[in-house]
Design a protein around this motif. Structure first.
Motif, PDB file in Angstrom:
ATOM      1  N   GLU A 201     -15.873  14.260  10.839  1.00 17.32           N
ATOM      2  CA  GLU A 201     -16.023  13.948   9.415  1.00 17.32           C
ATOM      3  C   GLU A 201     -15.652  12.502   9.092  1.00 17.32           C
ATOM      4  O   GLU A 201     -16.261  11.890   8.218  1.00 17.32           O
ATOM      5  N   VAL A 202     -14.668  11.965   9.792  1.00 23.61           N
ATOM      6  CA  VAL A 202     -14.252  10.578   9.527  1.00 23.61           C
ATOM      7  C   VAL A 202     -15.011   9.563  10.381  1.00 23.61           C
ATOM      8  O   VAL A 202     -14.751   8.363  10.307  1.00 23.61           O
TER       9      VAL A 202
ATOM     10  N   CYS B 174     -13.501  13.461  20.744  1.00 23.44           N
ATOM     11  CA  CYS B 174     -14.339  12.346  20.275  1.00 23.44           C
ATOM     12  C   CYS B 174     -15.576  12.178  21.152  1.00 23.44           C
ATOM     13  O   CYS B 174     -16.606  11.702  20.685  1.00 23.44           O
TER      14      CYS B 174
ATOM     15  N   THR C 253      -4.147  17.609  11.384  1.00 25.69           N
ATOM     16  CA  THR C 253      -4.907  18.190  10.273  1.00 25.69           C
ATOM     17  C   THR C 253      -5.079  19.693  10.386  1.00 25.69           C
ATOM     18  O   THR C 253      -5.356  20.354   9.394  1.00 25.69           O
TER      19      THR C 253
ATOM     20  N   THR D 184     -12.268  17.344  11.702  1.00 26.04           N
ATOM     21  CA  THR D 184     -11.869  16.124  11.002  1.00 26.04           C
ATOM     22  C   THR D 184     -12.336  14.862  11.720  1.00 26.04           C
ATOM     23  O   THR D 184     -12.820  13.923  11.079  1.00 26.04           O
ATOM     24  N   ILE D 185     -12.229  14.811  13.022  1.00 23.31           N
ATOM     25  CA  ILE D 185     -12.633  13.622  13.774  1.00 23.31           C
ATOM     26  C   ILE D 185     -14.106  13.282  13.546  1.00 23.31           C
ATOM     27  O   ILE D 185     -14.477  12.118  13.458  1.00 23.31           O
TER      28      ILE D 185
ATOM     29  N   ASP E 179      -8.915  14.976  21.503  1.00 23.05           N
ATOM     30  CA  ASP E 179      -9.359  15.018  20.114  1.00 23.05           C
ATOM     31  C   ASP E 179     -10.837  15.366  19.965  1.00 23.05           C
ATOM     32  O   ASP E 179     -11.333  15.561  18.873  1.00 23.05           O
TER      33      ASP E 179
ATOM     34  N   ASP F 191      -4.170   9.990  11.892  1.00 21.60           N
ATOM     35  CA  ASP F 191      -4.118  11.006  10.838  1.00 21.60           C
ATOM     36  C   ASP F 191      -5.239  12.035  10.947  1.00 21.60           C
ATOM     37  O   ASP F 191      -5.085  13.160  10.487  1.00 21.60           O
ATOM     38  N   TRP F 192      -6.374  11.668  11.557  1.00 19.63           N
ATOM     39  CA  TRP F 192      -7.496  12.585  11.673  1.00 19.63           C
ATOM     40  C   TRP F 192      -7.410  13.502  12.903  1.00 19.63           C
ATOM     41  O   TRP F 192      -8.262  14.356  13.089  1.00 19.63           O
ATOM     42  N   HIS F 193      -6.398  13.363  13.722  1.00 19.70           N
ATOM     43  CA  HIS F 193      -6.274  14.199  14.925  1.00 19.70           C
ATOM     44  C   HIS F 193      -6.035  15.655  14.517  1.00 19.70           C
ATOM     45  O   HIS F 193      -5.274  15.940  13.606  1.00 19.70           O
ATOM     46  N   HIS F 194      -6.681  16.550  15.232  1.00 20.90           N
ATOM     47  CA  HIS F 194      -6.600  17.977  14.888  1.00 20.90           C
ATOM     48  C   HIS F 194      -5.184  18.541  14.955  1.00 20.90           C
ATOM     49  O   HIS F 194      -4.880  19.516  14.256  1.00 20.90           O
TER      50      HIS F 194
END
Length: 142
Positions: free
Chosen positions: A107-108, A16, A99, A104-105, A14, A93-96
């Motif tokens: 942004e959240v 991170c 989305t 997204t990862i 992801d 839900d934020w995993h590429h």
């Protein structure tokens, strides 16, 4: 997980950056603590390894994640897609892959993008003072 192709396996990441953080293990309790210091090869802006193909040669203790070994790596972040899949859990839900966007990862606030320092030149005492609990991990105050 063993049925995944190499490309499918790599796509789980992801981005991170939490797995690239320096960890310290208490010799007496075996507890593992995560710092806000990153591996010398980590790019703090992109949240990726700056030399992914040669990382093991340049950082011998870099852990290469494999489907056969990921479940034994209890220090992996609880939000890590590799860990979640190995535990039979859904991706967040934020995993590429859900989305369609790698941003997204960040942004959240679930990545370490822009929030870490290089391990280069840090003493063990300095690393101890940099122990951090990251979003999504136990003991994090949301």
């Amino acid at each position: 997980m063993s049925a995944l192709s190499p490309d499918e396996w790599e796509s789980l990441c992801d981005g991170c950056g939490k797995c690239c953080l320096i960890r310290l293990e208490d010799d007496e309790t075996n507890e593992v603590y995560t710092t806000d210091a990153h591996c010398r090869l980590f790019d703090n802006g992109s949240c990726r390894c700056s030399d992914y193909e040669n990382r093991k040669a340049k950082v011998p203790d870099c852990v290469i994640l494999k489907p056969s070994t990921v479940s034994a790596l209890k220090w992996m972040p609880r939000t890590c897609a590799y860990r979640l899949v190995s535990e039979g859990k859904d991706l967040p839900d934020w995993h590429h892959l859900k989305t369609g966007r790698f941003e997204t990862i960040h942004e959240v606030g679930m990545s370490v993008q822009g929030a870490t320092v290089s391990e280069v030149g840090l003493s063990e005492d300095e690393l101890i003072s940099r122990i951090t609990v990251w979003p999504g991990e136990p003991d994090w105050d949301e």
